[in-house]
Write a protein that holds these residues in place. Structure first.
Motif, short mmCIF file in Angstrom:
data_model
loop_
_atom_site.label_atom_id
_atom_site.label_comp_id
_atom_site.label_asym_id
_atom_site.label_seq_id
_atom_site.Cartn_x
_atom_site.Cartn_y
_atom_site.Cartn_z
N ALA A 282 -19.76 83.15 -43.58
CA ALA A 282 -20.43 83.48 -42.37
C ALA A 282 -21.35 82.04 -43.67
O ALA A 282 -21.80 82.29 -44.07
CB ALA A 282 -20.93 84.45 -41.90
N VAL A 283 -21.85 81.52 -42.33
CA VAL A 283 -22.91 80.28 -43.73
C VAL A 283 -23.75 80.02 -42.33
O VAL A 283 -23.47 79.98 -40.58
CB VAL A 283 -22.11 79.08 -44.46
CG1 VAL A 283 -21.41 80.04 -45.35
CG2 VAL A 283 -21.68 78.40 -43.09
N ASN A 284 -25.11 79.52 -43.04
CA ASN A 284 -26.15 79.58 -42.19
C ASN A 284 -26.25 77.30 -42.37
O ASN A 284 -25.50 77.25 -43.74
CB ASN A 284 -27.14 79.82 -42.06
CG ASN A 284 -27.56 81.05 -41.53
OD1 ASN A 284 -27.84 82.34 -42.41
ND2 ASN A 284 -27.72 80.78 -40.20
N ALA A 285 -26.48 76.56 -41.36
CA ALA A 285 -26.18 75.57 -41.45
C ALA A 285 -27.76 74.53 -41.02
O ALA A 285 -27.65 74.87 -39.80
CB ALA A 285 -25.02 74.78 -40.99
N ALA A 286 -28.07 73.86 -41.85
CA ALA A 286 -29.23 73.48 -40.94
C ALA A 286 -28.54 71.71 -39.68
O ALA A 286 -28.66 71.26 -40.66
CB ALA A 286 -30.53 72.80 -41.61
N HIS B 133 -16.10 78.07 -37.15
CA HIS B 133 -16.15 78.10 -36.26
C HIS B 133 -17.58 78.41 -35.83
O HIS B 133 -18.18 79.38 -36.47
CB HIS B 133 -14.75 79.26 -35.86
CG HIS B 133 -15.69 79.70 -34.41
ND1 HIS B 133 -15.16 79.79 -32.92
CD2 HIS B 133 -16.64 81.40 -33.78
CE1 HIS B 133 -15.73 80.25 -32.47
NE2 HIS B 133 -16.17 81.59 -33.02
N GLU B 134 -17.95 77.18 -35.16
CA GLU B 134 -18.92 77.55 -34.47
C GLU B 134 -20.11 78.98 -33.63
O GLU B 134 -18.87 79.57 -32.37
CB GLU B 134 -19.81 76.34 -33.35
CG GLU B 134 -20.93 76.71 -33.10
CD GLU B 134 -21.40 75.51 -31.56
OE1 GLU B 134 -21.46 74.48 -32.43
OE2 GLU B 134 -20.94 76.18 -30.65
N VAL B 135 -20.89 80.16 -34.38
CA VAL B 135 -20.70 80.95 -33.64
C VAL B 135 -22.41 81.12 -32.84
O VAL B 135 -22.15 81.69 -31.83
CB VAL B 135 -20.81 82.28 -35.24
CG1 VAL B 135 -21.70 83.33 -34.68
CG2 VAL B 135 -20.22 82.27 -36.14
N ASP C 274 -17.00 86.24 -33.66
CA ASP C 274 -16.46 85.26 -32.39
C ASP C 274 -17.49 84.44 -31.74
O ASP C 274 -17.00 83.95 -31.16
CB ASP C 274 -15.51 86.04 -32.48
CG ASP C 274 -15.79 86.79 -31.13
OD1 ASP C 274 -16.99 87.22 -30.80
OD2 ASP C 274 -14.62 87.70 -29.97
N GLY C 275 -18.79 84.77 -32.25
CA GLY C 275 -19.76 84.42 -31.45
C GLY C 275 -19.92 84.67 -29.74
O GLY C 275 -20.78 84.16 -28.89
#
Length: 174
Positions: free
Chosen positions: A10-14, A32-34, A85-86
């Motif tokens: 799991a990562v954070n993206a700005a 996969h967009e959470v 899974d969001g």
């Protein structure tokens, strides 16, 4: 955060002014967009002990003027949980005039500890109460009183400021 099975992270993206949560393979493939665009700046992400839910705080939802966002960000900062899974997003703590911050899972995953700064009274975010709540959004409790926990988000001179947050955590035995 390494996810169970050790093949995904799991990562954070700005992205366009928002901190968003994604899961992906270790090489960056199959993202996969959470959290979706417009859902705000979601960070301070932690994974529960079962490895199937995230806890995080969120602010700055671009949906804040719509009914869609009000349920998961009713205040300045809110605490949410969300399936890896969001799906199945839950508001744990959020209220106008409050800045809920820094969720951490208990060792069994049945509680979250987090801060509650009364941001309308303390705009510098220096002080907070320690709170606990269930990850299903029930049983929110204020553990301390009087905003006596040093939150300490900014320090230094006007010319040179630094930041950081003193976030509570659980003892190993809960």
């Amino acid at each position: 955060t390494l996810l169970p099975g050790e093949s995904r992270v799991a990562v954070n993206a700005a992205i366009q002014g928002e901190e968003r949560i994604f899961t992906m393979d270790l090489d960056g493939g199959n993202p996969h967009e959470v959290t979706a665009a417009g859902e705000g700046y979601s960070y301070c992400v932690t994974l529960n002990p079962d490895g199937d839910r995230f806890a995080f705080h969120v602010t700055g939802s671009k949906l804040a003027d719509s009914r869609q966002a009000l349920w998961f960000q009713p205040g300045h900062y809110s605490i949410n949980t969300l399936g890896v899974d969001g799906q199945t997003r839950v508001l744990v703590a959020g209220s106008p005039g409050h800045l809920y911050f820094g969720p951490r899972w208990s060792p069994r995953g049945d509680w979250l500890v987090y801060l509650d700064c009364h941001s309308a009274v303390d705009p510098a975010h220096f002080w907070a109460n320690i709170c606990i709540g269930r990850p299903d959004g029930s049983d929110h409790r204020v553990v301390t009183a009087g905003q006596n926990h040093w939150f300490g988000t900014t320090f230094g001179t006007r010319e040179k400021r630094s930041g950081g947050s003193n976030i509570p955590s659980w003892t190993p035995d809960g």
